[in-house]
Write a protein that holds these residues in place. Structure first.
Motif, PDB file in Angstrom:
ATOM      1  N   ASP A   1      29.290  40.050  56.075  1.00  0.00           N
ATOM      2  CA  ASP A   1      27.932  40.477  55.726  1.00  0.00           C
ATOM      3  C   ASP A   1      27.261  39.313  54.999  1.00  0.00           C
ATOM      4  O   ASP A   1      27.496  39.077  53.818  1.00  0.00           O
ATOM      5  N   LYS A   2      26.425  38.599  55.716  1.00  0.00           N
ATOM      6  CA  LYS A   2      25.834  37.364  55.168  1.00  0.00           C
ATOM      7  C   LYS A   2      24.913  37.625  53.992  1.00  0.00           C
ATOM      8  O   LYS A   2      24.546  36.704  53.254  1.00  0.00           O
ATOM      9  N   ALA A   3      24.499  38.887  53.802  1.00  0.00           N
ATOM     10  CA  ALA A   3      23.609  39.206  52.688  1.00  0.00           C
ATOM     11  C   ALA A   3      24.369  39.336  51.363  1.00  0.00           C
ATOM     12  O   ALA A   3      23.758  39.306  50.300  1.00  0.00           O
ATOM     13  N   ILE A   4      25.688  39.505  51.416  1.00  0.00           N
ATOM     14  CA  ILE A   4      26.487  39.647  50.194  1.00  0.00           C
ATOM     15  C   ILE A   4      26.808  38.258  49.634  1.00  0.00           C
ATOM     16  O   ILE A   4      27.373  37.422  50.329  1.00  0.00           O
ATOM     17  N   VAL A   5      26.446  38.050  48.362  1.00  0.00           N
ATOM     18  CA  VAL A   5      26.590  36.714  47.770  1.00  0.00           C
ATOM     19  C   VAL A   5      27.712  36.636  46.736  1.00  0.00           C
ATOM     20  O   VAL A   5      28.029  35.551  46.238  1.00  0.00           O
ATOM     21  N   GLY A   6      28.308  37.768  46.394  1.00  0.00           N
ATOM     22  CA  GLY A   6      29.402  37.776  45.423  1.00  0.00           C
ATOM     23  C   GLY A   6      30.104  39.112  45.474  1.00  0.00           C
ATOM     24  O   GLY A   6      29.527  40.114  45.904  1.00  0.00           O
ATOM     25  N   VAL A   7      31.370  39.126  45.024  1.00  0.00           N
ATOM     26  CA  VAL A   7      32.185  40.335  45.128  1.00  0.00           C
ATOM     27  C   VAL A   7      32.869  40.631  43.801  1.00  0.00           C
ATOM     28  O   VAL A   7      33.339  39.715  43.112  1.00  0.00           O
TER      29      VAL A   7
ATOM     30  N   ASP B   1      45.371  49.478  48.087  1.00  0.00           N
ATOM     31  CA  ASP B   1      46.262  49.054  49.158  1.00  0.00           C
ATOM     32  C   ASP B   1      45.883  47.631  49.568  1.00  0.00           C
ATOM     33  O   ASP B   1      44.712  47.357  49.881  1.00  0.00           O
ATOM     34  N   ALA B   2      46.861  46.739  49.558  1.00  0.00           N
ATOM     35  CA  ALA B   2      46.568  45.325  49.818  1.00  0.00           C
ATOM     36  C   ALA B   2      45.988  45.111  51.219  1.00  0.00           C
ATOM     37  O   ALA B   2      45.068  44.309  51.409  1.00  0.00           O
ATOM     38  N   LYS B   3      46.521  45.836  52.215  1.00  0.00           N
ATOM     39  CA  LYS B   3      46.014  45.679  53.583  1.00  0.00           C
ATOM     40  C   LYS B   3      44.573  46.142  53.671  1.00  0.00           C
ATOM     41  O   LYS B   3      43.728  45.471  54.285  1.00  0.00           O
ATOM     42  N   GLU B   4      44.277  47.291  53.045  1.00  0.00           N
ATOM     43  CA  GLU B   4      42.904  47.800  53.084  1.00  0.00           C
ATOM     44  C   GLU B   4      41.970  46.869  52.311  1.00  0.00           C
ATOM     45  O   GLU B   4      40.825  46.634  52.712  1.00  0.00           O
TER      46      GLU B   4
ATOM     47  N   TYR C   1      38.511  35.600  50.598  1.00  0.00           N
ATOM     48  CA  TYR C   1      37.350  35.064  49.891  1.00  0.00           C
ATOM     49  C   TYR C   1      37.463  33.548  49.710  1.00  0.00           C
ATOM     50  O   TYR C   1      36.464  32.830  49.750  1.00  0.00           O
ATOM     51  N   LYS C   2      38.671  33.092  49.513  1.00  0.00           N
ATOM     52  CA  LYS C   2      38.904  31.636  49.393  1.00  0.00           C
ATOM     53  C   LYS C   2      38.436  30.916  50.658  1.00  0.00           C
ATOM     54  O   LYS C   2      37.692  29.924  50.590  1.00  0.00           O
ATOM     55  N   ASP C   3      38.854  31.411  51.810  1.00  0.00           N
ATOM     56  CA  ASP C   3      38.516  30.752  53.080  1.00  0.00           C
ATOM     57  C   ASP C   3      37.023  30.829  53.385  1.00  0.00           C
ATOM     58  O   ASP C   3      36.469  29.944  54.036  1.00  0.00           O
ATOM     59  N   ALA C   4      36.378  31.925  52.912  1.00  0.00           N
ATOM     60  CA  ALA C   4      34.959  32.125  53.227  1.00  0.00           C
ATOM     61  C   ALA C   4      34.027  31.533  52.171  1.00  0.00           C
ATOM     62  O   ALA C   4      32.812  31.499  52.374  1.00  0.00           O
TER      63      ALA C   4
ATOM     64  N   ARG D   1      37.267  41.038  54.541  1.00  0.00           N
ATOM     65  CA  ARG D   1      36.734  40.508  55.806  1.00  0.00           C
ATOM     66  C   ARG D   1      35.368  41.099  56.098  1.00  0.00           C
ATOM     67  O   ARG D   1      34.461  40.412  56.595  1.00  0.00           O
ATOM     68  N   LYS D   2      35.218  42.377  55.801  1.00  0.00           N
ATOM     69  CA  LYS D   2      33.927  43.044  56.028  1.00  0.00           C
ATOM     70  C   LYS D   2      32.849  42.439  55.131  1.00  0.00           C
ATOM     71  O   LYS D   2      31.724  42.187  55.573  1.00  0.00           O
TER      72      LYS D   2
END
Length: 376
Positions: A96-102, A82-85, A118-121, A91-92
């Protein structure tokens, strides 16, 4: 005086010890690097997400057992396709500053919706399956390790035209990805002198294809090109067989799953498609993955998508390792961009300047109840 000196010394030693403990604690914390993985674990496409998670856990276990200077942790979040989820998860993850990649998501639509966050962050995002041509155009933080429909469509068009099929019908699911299947393939057919005589979209999960098949046959195509996943593919192929249609059927790598043959049975015989993973490849690293997958799957053979996920996790971890001991999001992004000839189970992966995977496709046919490679 002596007592004061002793007390001061004790205080200094206590402070020193406290400092050592703090430093040690910081080092220990820094020795575990976190990455996020958004994927559908529930909902209509949960079977794909569950496979991705299983493949990721195999890759993670192997990495953490390999004697690296740090351990890795993967945070899994259920997007339900789901695109909204998916956007909420993004955003979550960025918070989380400890996460370095997704890693993720599964579909192009959810991957692209999340990509805006992710682009903005400034968070690097690597999707194992998002093949819509526009995904990596969103920003310098989007990567994928799968061929796009802009690559696969023309490749398959040339393949079919070389077999003498000049008038071809195209059907695909009604999604952003399905539209890219039709457009990529149609461009390839036209560029090489063929004609698309019929094209139409269907809703994922359609139970009755007979009306669509009847319209398709009235166009009298030499062959049919399809954009579906295995569950829709099996339903379509069964009804094609029931109606006595003999027109050759080709498809994309999205349909490459043992489940297609399991669900369609004899109706899958003769289907041609492309892939970049063959579980029968005798290469030791491929057979290692197949063995690990079977052990975790009651003996089931892996399809292409779990293999894509396994490689995606390993590519991300290799980038984190390259950025270590200070794996910031930007450094991980840069390390991903430098990926070249990564030897995975889906072949070697290099990223082009626009973060597209440069991979070689394999031609496959369903024959004798199995996927077998074909030369042409």
């Amino acid at each position: 005086m002596t007592a004061l000196k002793t007390a001061s010394l004790a205080a200094l030693m206590t402070a020193a010890l406290a400092g050592t403990a703090l430093t040690t604690g910081t080092a220990l914390a820094a020795d575990t690097v976190k990455i996020g993985y958004q994927l559908p674990l529930t909902g209509e496409t949960a079977q794909y997400g569950q496979d991705f998670r299983k493949a990721a856990e195999i890759a993670l276990t192997e990495f953490n057992a390999s004697g690296k200077p740090f351990k890795a942790e993967i945070v899994f979040e259920d997007s339900r396709s789901d695109a909204k989820e998916g956007t909420n998860i993004a955003r979550k993850f960025v918070d989380d500053k400890a996460i370095v990649g997704v890693l993720g998501d599964f579909t192009s639509g959810v991957s692209m919706a999340s990509a805006q966050v992710y682009k903005d962050a400034g968070m690097p995002q690597l999707s194992q399956t998002a093949s819509h041509p526009d995904y990596t155009k969103i920003s310098k933080y989007q990567f994928r390790n799968i061929a796009t429909q802009a690559q696969e469509g023309p490749y398959n068009a040339k393949w079919m035209l070389s077999k003498g099929y000049k008038n071809i019908a195209v059907i695909a699911e009604q999604t952003d990805w399905g539209q890219s299947v039709v457009s990529g393939f149609t461009d390839g057919v036209k560029a090489n002198g063929g004609t698309v005589v019929f094209s139409e979209f269907f809703n994922r999960g359609l139970k009755d294809y007979r009306s669509l098949i009847s319209k398709l046959e009235r166009a009298k195509p030499d062959a049919i090109y399809t954009g579906f996943f295995y569950e829709d593919g099996a339903q379509f192929l069964r009804q094609v067989q029931q109606l006595g249609i003999k027109t050759p059927v080709y498809s994309t790598s999205a349909a490459y799953s043992p489940k297609l043959i399991e669900l369609a049975g004899e109706a899958a015989e003769g289907v041609h498609l492309t892939s970049n993973f063959l579980p029968t490849d005798p290469a030791p690293h491929i057979q290692h993955f197949v063995t690990e997958w079977k052990a975790a799957s009651n003996g089931a053979v892996p399809g292409q998508f779990p293999a894509q996920a396994y490689d995606a996790v390993r590519i991300m971890l290799a980038a984190v390792e390259k950025a270590y001991p200070n794996p910031t999001r930007e450094k991980v992004r840069d390390a991903l961009a430098e990926t070249k000839d990564f030897a995975g189970v889906t072949g070697k992966t290099s990223f082009s300047a626009d973060r597209e995977a440069e991979k070689e496709l394999v031609k496959v046919e369903v024959k004798g109840g199995a996927f077998v490679p074909v030369a042409d």
